[in-house]
Design an enzyme around this catalytic site. Sequence first.
Site, mmCIF file in Angstrom:
data_model
loop_
_atom_site.group_PDB
_atom_site.id
_atom_site.type_symbol
_atom_site.label_atom_id
_atom_site.label_comp_id
_atom_site.label_asym_id
_atom_site.label_seq_id
_atom_site.Cartn_x
_atom_site.Cartn_y
_atom_site.Cartn_z
ATOM 1 N N HIS A 58 -8.465 60.105 -34.635
ATOM 2 C CA HIS A 58 -8.129 61.508 -34.395
ATOM 3 C C HIS A 58 -9.279 62.509 -34.431
ATOM 4 O O HIS A 58 -9.048 63.670 -34.082
ATOM 5 C CB HIS A 58 -7.062 61.956 -35.391
ATOM 6 C CG HIS A 58 -5.768 61.227 -35.233
ATOM 7 N ND1 HIS A 58 -4.994 61.329 -34.097
ATOM 8 C CD2 HIS A 58 -5.126 60.367 -36.057
ATOM 9 C CE1 HIS A 58 -3.926 60.575 -34.238
ATOM 10 N NE2 HIS A 58 -3.986 59.971 -35.408
ATOM 11 N N CYS A 87 -3.881 63.545 -25.531
ATOM 12 C CA CYS A 87 -3.951 62.538 -24.470
ATOM 13 C C CYS A 87 -2.566 61.918 -24.322
ATOM 14 O O CYS A 87 -2.060 61.299 -25.261
ATOM 15 C CB CYS A 87 -4.982 61.465 -24.814
ATOM 16 S SG CYS A 87 -6.676 62.099 -24.915
ATOM 17 N N HIS A 126 -3.574 60.782 -42.092
ATOM 18 C CA HIS A 126 -2.516 60.816 -41.076
ATOM 19 C C HIS A 126 -2.518 62.179 -40.399
ATOM 20 O O HIS A 126 -2.583 63.205 -41.073
ATOM 21 C CB HIS A 126 -1.166 60.560 -41.748
ATOM 22 C CG HIS A 126 0.012 60.794 -40.864
ATOM 23 N ND1 HIS A 126 0.334 59.962 -39.815
ATOM 24 C CD2 HIS A 126 0.942 61.779 -40.867
ATOM 25 C CE1 HIS A 126 1.424 60.431 -39.217
ATOM 26 N NE2 HIS A 126 1.807 61.524 -39.838
#
Length: 139
Positions: free
Chosen positions: A34, A102, A133
Amino acid sequence: MAMSSLWWTAILLLALTVSMCYGVPTYQDFLRTHVDFPKTSFPNIAAYCNVMMVRRGINVHGRCKSLNTFVHTDPRNLNTLCINQPNRALRTTQQQLPVTDCKLIRSHPTCSYTGNQFNHRVRVGCWGGLPVHLDGTFP
């Protein structure tokens, strides 16, 4: 006595192995999946998404992830959210950060993505004082 110690050692090793295989995502996984800072340069957003999903190993075993978000900020800006927070805490940035979503548009013969760029607040899940997360992004 020796057999009992050996038995408990084997149980402990098995428990550690299982927790490593099925445990909490790691900070390194979070960064790989990420965080892209500084943002990697590509000629267009689709090329960015297609290359980054492969380069970061997000699609494995022929499975295409339907959506992935990259945050373009120094990881320290996300780390500070989790300082002194309990495990499983969700924390959201006060400021908006540049992000790229994306989105999968085709899965065969290869995963193909399109992308959108936003400035959003970012919510992370914490574990061990670090983000592990990405829970979502918000305008």
